[in-house]
Design a protein around this motif. Structure first.
Motif: not given
Length: 337
Positions: A72, A76, A105-106, A108-109, A112-113
């Protein structure tokens, strides 16, 4: 599951040891002690195989969780790289702004991993794969508006409270940063912190448990030299991010955008390497699990059982009855009689 099987083995072995240790003459006033049934070597071997298989299966499950998280992150990072390349090549401000908005936004993702398996973290905040031999990268920070290694003309007693731990020490007057660093370092080590003031600023490092306590708050009190006097006050932290930490990348128009792109490319290369590493590790764990369950021992057990099922001699029949009924020799003899 592993703990449960291990506990069962310990209980079984203790039962056998106690049964053997209690053997001896029985006093007339005492009743005969209840005999503990012996556990066959085959059953103990089976428990051992189950425990080994469970350990390997947990390892495979953890590697699968980490692999999914890294894949993931790789996706990203690829998208983030594309957005920054678009922003750098944009001919007008609107297109660049749109790309950088999507890049935020990417990012931020990515932050959060945080994959875990049975409460154990598998990646750190810099997207580094964790293992028993590879610790997480420390968190780097400074105390905002507080410089514990600044030279002063007066002694100062300070008090630091971190969670349930407290530390009181004297910072002597007339000492430079290196000397004050030498005074603070061993004391802060008891709180799980390290300090470095070689850059002219007090920079601290904390590993996972100490960082978690710092997030709950750190209280300090001094005598007005470096810290306010009177009562304990909450001291705010200012974290410093490494280049591999997505939070460090500058995603604003300017010269630093190219530097951020280079950091993203290097971080993605690291993630790709870790994906290959975990795939190789996964293959090894899977091979071990298959070897554990596909052992030649079951075939040997079947051959042994076939021998005991033969009609002659009588000892084979008796052993066969004992195996089928899970009984001891005395019970089988009584049944045959």
């Amino acid at each position: 599951m592993i703990k449960g099987i291990g506990d069962s083995l310990n209980v079984l072995r203790q039962g056998q040891t106690l049964a053997a240790g209690n053997a001896g003459p029985v006093l007339p006033s005492q009743g005969a002690p209840k005999r503990q049934p012996a556990i066959s070597r085959h059953r103990l071997a089976s428990y051992g195989r189950w425990a080994r298989t469970a350990r390997e299966q947990h390892g495979i499950s953890a590697s699968q969780v980490a692999l999914q998280a890294l894949q993931q992150a790789d996706t990203l990072l690829g998208q983030l790289k594309a957005q920054l390349q678009t922003a750098l090549s944009a001919t007008h401000g609107a297109a660049q702004e749109d790309s950088l908005t999507q890049a935020e936004q990417l990012r931020g993702q990515l932050t959060r991993i945080r994959p875990e398996y049975q409460g154990r973290a598998l990646l750190d905040h810099q997207l580094n794969l964790l293992s028993p031999s590879r610790a997480a990268a420390p968190h780097v920070f400074c105390f905002k508006s507080v410089d514990l290694t600044s030279p002063k003309q007066r002694d100062e007693n300070i008090l630091i409270q971190l969670g349930k731990q407290s530390l009181q020490l004297l910072l002597p007057a007339g000492k430079d940063r290196q000397a004050l660093n030498a005074t603070l370092a061993p004391a802060l080590a008891s709180l799980g912190l390290s300090i470095d003031s070689s850059s002219g600023e007090a920079i601290f490092k904390a590993l996972g448990p100490a960082w978690a306590r710092l997030q709950e708050g750190v209280l300090m009190m001094g005598e007005g030299q470096r810290l306010p006097a009177g009562e304990l006050r909450n001291i705010r932290l200012e974290e410093r991010y490494g280049w591999q930490d997505p939070r460090e990348w500058q995603l604003q128009p300017g010269a630093e955008l190219k530097q951020s792109l280079a950091k993203i490319i290097k971080t993605r290369q690291k993630v790709t390497t870790q994906i290959q590493e975990i795939l190789a590790s996964h293959a090894v764990l899977l091979a071990k699990a298959q070897a554990s369950t596909a052992s030649a021992q079951p075939q040997l057990d079947l051959q042994q059982l076939h021998k005991f099922m033969q009609p002659q001699p009588f000892a084979y029949q008796m052993t066969s009855l004992m195996a089928q009924g899970n009984t001891n020799r005395d019970q089988v003899t009584a049944l045959l009689g």
